[in-house]
Structures are given as C-alpha cells and as structure tokens.
Design a protein around this motif. Structure first.
Motif, PDB file in Angstrom:
ATOM      1  N   LEU A   1      30.979   0.532  -2.256  1.00  0.00           N
ATOM      2  CA  LEU A   1      31.665  -0.755  -2.385  1.00  0.00           C
ATOM      3  C   LEU A   1      32.776  -0.887  -1.344  1.00  0.00           C
ATOM      4  O   LEU A   1      32.916  -1.927  -0.696  1.00  0.00           O
ATOM      5  CB  LEU A   1      32.232  -0.890  -3.797  1.00  0.00           C
ATOM      6  CG  LEU A   1      33.058  -2.149  -4.085  1.00  0.00           C
ATOM      7  CD1 LEU A   1      32.282  -3.417  -3.749  1.00  0.00           C
ATOM      8  CD2 LEU A   1      33.496  -2.161  -5.554  1.00  0.00           C
TER       9      LEU A   1
ATOM     10  N   ILE B   1      37.569  -4.390 -12.216  1.00  0.00           N
ATOM     11  CA  ILE B   1      37.734  -5.028 -10.908  1.00  0.00           C
ATOM     12  C   ILE B   1      39.218  -5.100 -10.529  1.00  0.00           C
ATOM     13  O   ILE B   1      39.593  -4.808  -9.385  1.00  0.00           O
ATOM     14  CB  ILE B   1      37.093  -6.435 -10.915  1.00  0.00           C
ATOM     15  CG1 ILE B   1      35.559  -6.317 -10.986  1.00  0.00           C
ATOM     16  CG2 ILE B   1      37.504  -7.232  -9.678  1.00  0.00           C
ATOM     17  CD1 ILE B   1      34.840  -7.635 -11.202  1.00  0.00           C
TER      18      ILE B   1
ATOM     19  N   TYR C   1      31.150   0.721 -12.652  1.00  0.00           N
ATOM     20  CA  TYR C   1      31.714   0.482 -13.983  1.00  0.00           C
ATOM     21  C   TYR C   1      30.832   1.022 -15.102  1.00  0.00           C
ATOM     22  O   TYR C   1      31.338   1.577 -16.084  1.00  0.00           O
ATOM     23  CB  TYR C   1      31.913  -1.025 -14.163  1.00  0.00           C
ATOM     24  CG  TYR C   1      32.203  -1.464 -15.572  1.00  0.00           C
ATOM     25  CD1 TYR C   1      33.426  -1.169 -16.177  1.00  0.00           C
ATOM     26  CD2 TYR C   1      31.262  -2.192 -16.306  1.00  0.00           C
ATOM     27  CE1 TYR C   1      33.697  -1.582 -17.478  1.00  0.00           C
ATOM     28  CE2 TYR C   1      31.523  -2.602 -17.595  1.00  0.00           C
ATOM     29  CZ  TYR C   1      32.743  -2.300 -18.180  1.00  0.00           C
ATOM     30  OH  TYR C   1      32.999  -2.708 -19.466  1.00  0.00           O
TER      31      TYR C   1
ATOM     32  N   PHE D   1      35.382 -10.935  -5.126  1.00  0.00           N
ATOM     33  CA  PHE D   1      35.189 -10.929  -6.578  1.00  0.00           C
ATOM     34  C   PHE D   1      35.663 -12.214  -7.268  1.00  0.00           C
ATOM     35  O   PHE D   1      35.711 -12.276  -8.496  1.00  0.00           O
ATOM     36  CB  PHE D   1      35.893  -9.718  -7.189  1.00  0.00           C
ATOM     37  CG  PHE D   1      35.195  -8.424  -6.892  1.00  0.00           C
ATOM     38  CD1 PHE D   1      34.022  -8.091  -7.547  1.00  0.00           C
ATOM     39  CD2 PHE D   1      35.695  -7.565  -5.934  1.00  0.00           C
ATOM     40  CE1 PHE D   1      33.361  -6.910  -7.266  1.00  0.00           C
ATOM     41  CE2 PHE D   1      35.038  -6.374  -5.640  1.00  0.00           C
ATOM     42  CZ  PHE D   1      33.864  -6.046  -6.308  1.00  0.00           C
TER      43      PHE D   1
ATOM     44  N   ALA E   1      29.834  -2.797  -8.002  1.00  0.00           N
ATOM     45  CA  ALA E   1      30.851  -2.754  -9.054  1.00  0.00           C
ATOM     46  C   ALA E   1      30.202  -2.498 -10.410  1.00  0.00           C
ATOM     47  O   ALA E   1      30.755  -1.770 -11.247  1.00  0.00           O
ATOM     48  CB  ALA E   1      31.640  -4.059  -9.070  1.00  0.00           C
TER      49      ALA E   1
ATOM     50  N   ARG F   1      31.383   3.522  -5.931  1.00  0.00           N
ATOM     51  CA  ARG F   1      32.743   3.224  -5.489  1.00  0.00           C
ATOM     52  C   ARG F   1      32.876   3.361  -3.966  1.00  0.00           C
ATOM     53  O   ARG F   1      33.454   2.511  -3.297  1.00  0.00           O
ATOM     54  CB  ARG F   1      33.745   4.147  -6.198  1.00  0.00           C
ATOM     55  CG  ARG F   1      33.900   3.865  -7.672  1.00  0.00           C
ATOM     56  CD  ARG F   1      35.130   4.559  -8.236  1.00  0.00           C
ATOM     57  NE  ARG F   1      35.072   6.020  -8.087  1.00  0.00           N
ATOM     58  CZ  ARG F   1      34.596   6.845  -8.996  1.00  0.00           C
ATOM     59  NH1 ARG F   1      34.086   6.364 -10.123  1.00  0.00           N
ATOM     60  NH2 ARG F   1      34.608   8.153  -8.797  1.00  0.00           N
TER      61      ARG F   1
END
Length: 404
Positions: free
Chosen positions: A167, A36, A154, A57, A150, A164
């Motif tokens: 997001l 993050i 990840y 976040f 995320a 990605r």
C-alpha cells in the motif's frame, strides 16, 4: 500495535479459513475506517504525502469483500496440474500469442535485442497475467488498489505485513506521477497492469518502453512488456537458453531430488522424447513431475527458476514455458496429462457454458474458461440428473447437456 488492536475486536469478528479475520457487517465500517485513520501516520513516516493518502481514501468506506473471497482461492496451489495448464495453454491462448507476436514484432525485436529475453516468454507471461490485456477490460476483475490492499492489511492476518508495504509503495507510485489515483487498479492482491506487477516490483523493475517519460504498465503495452522482460533480466535470465526439457523416465527407478548435471540425469536413463542429446550436458537441472509418472516429466534449468521470480509456483512457471514453446511453433509435451475425463476444446467449453446457462445452471461469462463458477454449475447439473458430481468440464458432461 495496529494488528493487535484489530485482533482484540473479539465478538465483533468471525474467523473464516486459517488466519483470516473478517469483521461482521455491523462493525466493518467503523473498524475499517479506524484502521485507515491509524495507518495515515505510518504512511506519512514512510514518505507518503498526507494529501495523497487522504485523496486515496476519500471515498473508501468499507473493505472489499471480493478481495477476501479471492484471497481464499489461488489456482496455482489448489488446481491440479492438468487443470491449471489446460486453462492457460490451449489453442486460443497459443493463437492469440502468435497474433500478438505478428502485431508487435518490432517491439518484441527491440525487447529481445535490449533485454536478451525471449519474445515468446514475454508473450506467455502477458497471456498468463492478463490474457493479453483483455482482463483489464473486465470491471469485475479489477479492484481499486488502495482499497484492496487496505482490506488485506486490515482483515487478513497472513497477508497484513505484505499488504501494508504494498500500500505504501502503491501510493508512492501515484505520488511520483506514474499513474493517477483513478487509474490505480489491479488484482485482489494489488498486482497491476498488463503484466501484473505488485507495487514494490513495479518500483524495482518498471521501464518506460515507449519513451514518454512514464512507465505506464496499465495503458502502454511497450512499458508493460519491457517491464516484464526487465524483471527476468535482472533476476538472471540466460539469453538464448531454454527453461527446461521434457524427458521420459525409465520404468522401475526412483530418482533423487535436487540439482544434478544433465549428463548425470542422462546416465540415470532420462531421455528426451525426440531422441536429441542435451545441449551443454554440464549444465545443472532439477527433475519436476507435477503429476508423478502419470503426467509429463521435465528437467528444469536456470531459466525456469527465473520465471518463478514472477510467481513462485511450479505450475505457473511450467505454464509460461509450455505456452512460450507453443507460441514459437513447437508442439505440446509428447506425454499428455492423465485426466479423469475427456478434455474438450475452448469452443466446446463455450458451448458447455452456454448450454448450462440456457438450462438455468450458470449465469457467468461465456468465455471458454471453466473456473469455479462453471464447475459449480456442472455439479448442479450433475446432481439434478443423477450423475457423478465431479464438476469437470468434460466431453461426457457436454454430451449429457446435448442430450437434454
């Protein structure tokens, strides 16, 4: 760089299923938090304010394990055609669609007039995507989109690039004032609102259908349905045309793949079960037999492939088409699917779930939608009583439960 570093975690990670990387619990928080922090600069370079990013976040500490579990099961690709269709095209989804058609007649009139897209197709998509909005009321089905995306970026190598980009788009939707962060909820893959748009598709097709200045597909049914119709329209929907035709196949003949004119298919012996001729015989169509000769066969025309722009799976597009036709008052295909059991109604499926629950095999929802949890409970029941463990929600299993 980010992906490569994550893949070098080595002993702190375990591979489960093809291409999926999940960190062990001892490392998950630190690794995810580092991802993050690292992605913050990437988002900023792509136009996301650091203030929005940090707010998004602020309370996200760990990956969403449910996202990873759901990513491994996609019914469009794992369910048999008859399983997929039965759970989505049935007496309840048809009746609810017809009720929604009456309730939102004025809105649907406007959508058809302005967008040129069939109201029944729009209603069928609404049903398939969120059960006419009911799914948005179930907290177990909703995920906080920044955390979900995320997590995929990840921990899932196959979907990392997709996640990605989604997001970044999701955070821009918040930044543009279309939805507050606490309203940014969706599916495990980031699909959002009544008609389940991923963030990039929302950016491309979102429509303010109620005129309040925002395209709020989470809370505004006009916005959501207009947005669904706009996606179809912009992808070439042919107004006033069908999605396909059921056909009967002559025995003992093989057929070519690819697209041929309806006239050519008719010359090869394909006929509509109702005996009617094909309108516009020069129009091209492709033969689809999702269960071979054991199930119904269809000649698919342009609009079928436009529906697939919503979800690129034949089962999905066929489900939308069949449900739309039945909402409109037409019957199901004249040839039924071949199932290895006797099908039950939605009410009987609810009874089956309730009896499994009372017998201690099932603790899920009594919703008449037999999914993986219901099928696992059926297998446990079948195992206990020495029955074949097929897991099918069948009349045979319901009858056995009634006898217990």
């Amino acid at each position: 760089m980010l992906d490569r570093r994550n893949l070098m975690i080595g002993a702190a990670a375990t591979l489960i299923s093809a291409g999926t990387l999940i960190s062990t619990p001892a490392f998950a928080d630190a690794g995810f938090q580092q991802w993050i922090r690292d992605f913050r600069s990437v988002a900023a370079k792509n136009g996301v304010s650091t203030q929005i990013y940090d707010r998004a976040f602020a309370n996200v500490k760990t990956p969403d394990s449910e996202v990873l579990r759901k990513a491994r099961f996609q019914p469009e690709f794992k369910d048999q055609a008859w399983q997929y269709i039965d759970s989505r095209v049935n007496e309840r989804t048809v009746a609810n669609g017809q009720a929604m058609a009456r309730k939102y007649k004025r809105l649907l009139d406007q959508i058809e007039s302005r967008m040129g897209v069939s109201r029944n197709i729009v209603l069928a998509i609404w049903s398939m995507e969120s059960s006419y909005g009911e799914a948005l009321k179930d907290p177990e089905r909703l995920h906080y989109v920044p955390r979900a995306l995320a997590t995929l970026a990840y921990a899932d190598r196959r979907r990392a690039k997709f996640a990605r980009s989604q997001l970044i788009s999701a955070l821009k939707i918040v930044q543009n004032g279309n939805v507050p962060l606490n309203g940014l909820t969706g599916s495990w893959a980031g699909a959002m609102g009544h008609t389940q748009f991923i963030p990039t598709s929302y950016q491309a097709f979102a429509v303010d259908g109620d005129g309040d200045g925002r395209a709020d597909i989470w809370n505004s049914i006009p916005d959501a349905l207009y947005t669904a119709a706009n996606l179809l329209r912009k992808n070439g929907w042919q107004s006033g045309q069908t999605w396909g035709y059921e056909v009967s196949l002559p025995e003992g003949r093989k057929f070519p793949g690819g697209s041929l004119s309806l006239a050519k298919w008719e010359q090869m012996g394909l006929r509509r079960p109702n005996g009617k001729p094909f309108p516009a015989p020069s129009r091209n169509a492709e033969l689809k037999v999702l269960q071979g000769r054991d199930g119904p066969a269809f000649l698919m025309v342009k609009n079928f492939y436009v529906i697939k722009r919503y979800n690129n799976a034949d089962k999905y597009a066929l489900g939308v088409g069949l449900l739309a036709d039945q909402i409109a008052g037409f019957g199901p295909p004249s040839k039924d699917w071949t199932r290895p059991y006797t099908r039950i109604s939605v009410a009987e499926a609810e009874e089956l779930q309730l009896r499994l629950q009372r017998s201690g095999f099932y603790d899920g929802a009594i919703d008449g939608k037999p999914g993986p949890q219901t099928r696992s409970a059926i297998k446990a029941f079948q195992s206990r009583y020495g029955l074949a463990q097929d897991g099918y929600p069948s009349l045979e299993v319901l009858s056995a439960l009634r006898r217990r």
